[in-house]
Enzyme design. Structure first.
Site, short mmCIF file in Angstrom:
data_model
loop_
_atom_site.label_atom_id
_atom_site.label_comp_id
_atom_site.label_asym_id
_atom_site.label_seq_id
_atom_site.Cartn_x
_atom_site.Cartn_y
_atom_site.Cartn_z
N GLU A 172 0.84 -1.24 0.13
CA GLU A 172 0.18 0.15 -0.07
C GLU A 172 0.67 1.23 0.19
OE1 GLU A 172 -3.05 -0.33 3.00
OE2 GLU A 172 -4.12 -1.73 1.86
N GLU A 291 -5.55 -8.35 -0.37
CA GLU A 291 -6.25 -8.11 0.85
C GLU A 291 -7.44 -7.69 0.60
OE1 GLU A 291 -4.72 -5.17 3.67
OE2 GLU A 291 -2.55 -5.63 3.14
#
Ligand code: AHR
Length: 498
Positions: A172, A291
């Site tokens: 991320e 995720e």
């Protein structure tokens, strides 16, 4: 209400890459400590791993587990977690503001993964660190011997290389919260140069470059394009992350969110193909949805935790029945996109936004969301068929023309089995499903599993671990290649034929 599903053996989407049933364990909360590892627990094995937890994980049979983060990896020194345990440092863990004891590190986790019968999808730190740490780490893990880091691994007791195949280039990196957050071009270049050296050490690896943290990021789409512009030839997958919430307690809207997920997947695939066209490349970049889950129940409890403790109860969402439906819908959506989604990781596996919960002084149990994940992983291997759905529809706050019936069909040629996964999103009425099976003769219904509950907010707890659980009393039947089944209102269904 009636719905139809047109199934034809000749119309296929793709082989399922089994890694689509992956999971995730981060050094976060009680995922590792008092989750998979607790030497003083009555079920602990000779290495300190909880056998009660291992048993539940083996039921799901996740083929790959992402590790060690997540946000954690962006501040992690992998060297802290290898070598004699008594010499390992306690560190301030800045992503989650806890103390990391490093009692479990790479070798312990790899040993645990072998016991769990799963591969590891390893992440390198591209937040606080970079190329050098990544090349040393892959040398430690994958090089056979005769070099400083591979010999260090041997000194630490592991002779054979691990040959870890799938690696994440950071986590991320588009998120301002991320340690070492970068802009897209800066990250794209770093990812490319890291990928280059990692593939010099081990040309057999596959690399996942970080896409957007979620579909709502302001930089979404531009981020993917700019990152791939820099790194296209050096990476193999781009990552997607998405968590679902139901803050406004709007069930119809909550259940429709997977239509948005489908759009997210198609958009990222389109961006990959745009860069492919721009670069006139033959290479296809696929997607790693590494995720995904429902995550919001624990928000308030997390705000109240004291910082700088070891393994606090962070992100301990207690999942209810409606969450299980969303997890089932997500798995259906991932399968429908199996031609592009090759890896997907439910986040996470134990205690932290997880299908499996433990208590420190007690047992381990299955949350509501355990079941659709378990069913998909067990019965969803094979080829996804390209089915057409005809269903009554509804409109809700954020989505229009949402099918009450959501479904996908997987054909396992080796076992001559067909599995229909289906959710009825209707909260008022059952759906009568009818399906003509073209090209499948003489099949019979093995079982029709149903997960349903009169209370959409019902949960499983340590004291009542089987409040929400599936039964096999569904009424699917098959006559003259026509399948009929009643799908109860708000239900997850697994219809198995052979
Ligand atoms: O899974 C929990 C966290 O969610 C991960 O650490 C991070 O990558 C994401 O924001």
């Amino acid at each position: 209400r009636k719905a139809k599903l047109y199934i034809d053996k000749n119309f296929t989407i793709s082989e399922v890459d089994k890694r689509i049933y992956g999971s995730f364990i981060e050094h976060l909360g009680r995922a590792v400590y008092t989750g998979i590892y607790q030497p003083d627990h009555p079920t602990a094995d000779e290495n300190g791993f909880r056998k009660d937890v291992l048993e539940l994980i083996k039921e799901i049979d996740p083929p790959i587990i992402r590790y060690p983060g997540g946000n954690f990896v962006s501040g992690y020194n992998w060297e802290d977690g290898v070598g004699p345990v008594e010499a390992r440092p306690n560190r301030l863990e800045l992503a989650w503001r806890t103390i990391e004891t490093n009692e479990v590190g790479t070798n312990e986790f790899m040993q645990w993964a072998e016991k769990a019968g799963t591969e590891v999808m390893m992440a390198v730190n591209l937040g606080s660190r970079g190329i050098d740490a990544a090349r040393n780490f892959i040398e430690y893990c994958n090089h056979p011997g005769g070099s400083y880091y591979s010999d260090l691994r041997k000194k630490h007791g592991r002779k054979e290389p691990y040959n870890i195949k799938t690696w994440c280039l950071g986590n991320e990196m588009d998120g301002p919260w991320q340690i070492g957050h970068k802009d897209a071009t800066e990250y794209g270049r770093l990812a490319r140069e890291t990928a280059k050296v990692m593939k010099l050490v081990d040309p057999d690896i596959e690399l996942v470059v970080s896409g957007s943290s979620n579909r709502q990021m302001k930089t979404f789409a531009e981020w993917e394009a700019a990152v791939l512009e820099e790194s296209y030839e050096y990476v193999d997958y781009v990552s997607l992350h998405q968590y679902f919430r139901n803050d406004s307690n709007n069930l119809a809207n909550f259940l429709a969110q997977t239509d948005g997920l489908n759009d997210f997947i198609n958009s990222v695939a389109a961006i990959c193909d745009y860069i492919k066209a721009k670069k006139n490349s033959n290479k296809v970049i696929n997607l790693s949805f590494d995720e995904w889950n429902v995550w919001y129940h624990s928000d308030q409890a997390d705000k109240e935790l004291e910082p700088w403790t070891v393994a606090p109860p962070q992100l301990e969402d207690i999942y209810n029945f409606e969450d299980a439906l969303v997890v089932g819908l997500t798995l259906i959506t991932l399968l429908k996109n199996a031609d592009r989604v090759k890896i997907a990781n439910q986040a996470q596996l134990v205690n932290v936004i997880a299908p499996i919960m433990t208590s420190k002084n007690g047992g381990a149990w299955r949350q509501t969301i355990f079941y659709p994940y378990y069913h998909a992983s067990r019965f969803g291997r094979g080829t996804v068929l390209d089915c057409k759905i005809e269903s009554p529809q509804y409109d809700c706050k954020d989505f229009k023309n949402v099918n009450y019936l959501e479904s996908v069909v997987v054909y396992n040629q080796d076992q001559a089995q067909i599995t229909i996964f289906a959710v009825n999103r209707n909260s008022e009425e059952n759906l009568n499903l009818e399906s003509k099976l073209n090209g499948f003769n003489d099949y019979k219904v093995i079982e029709h599993i149903v997960l349903e509950h009169e209370d959409i907010k019902a949960v499983n707890t340590e004291n009542d671990p089987e409040n929400v659980k599936p039964h096999s009393n569904g009424n699917a039947s098959l006559e003259d290649d026509i399948l009929t089944a009643e799908l109860p209102k708000l239900s997850w269904n697994v219809i198995r034929l052979s």
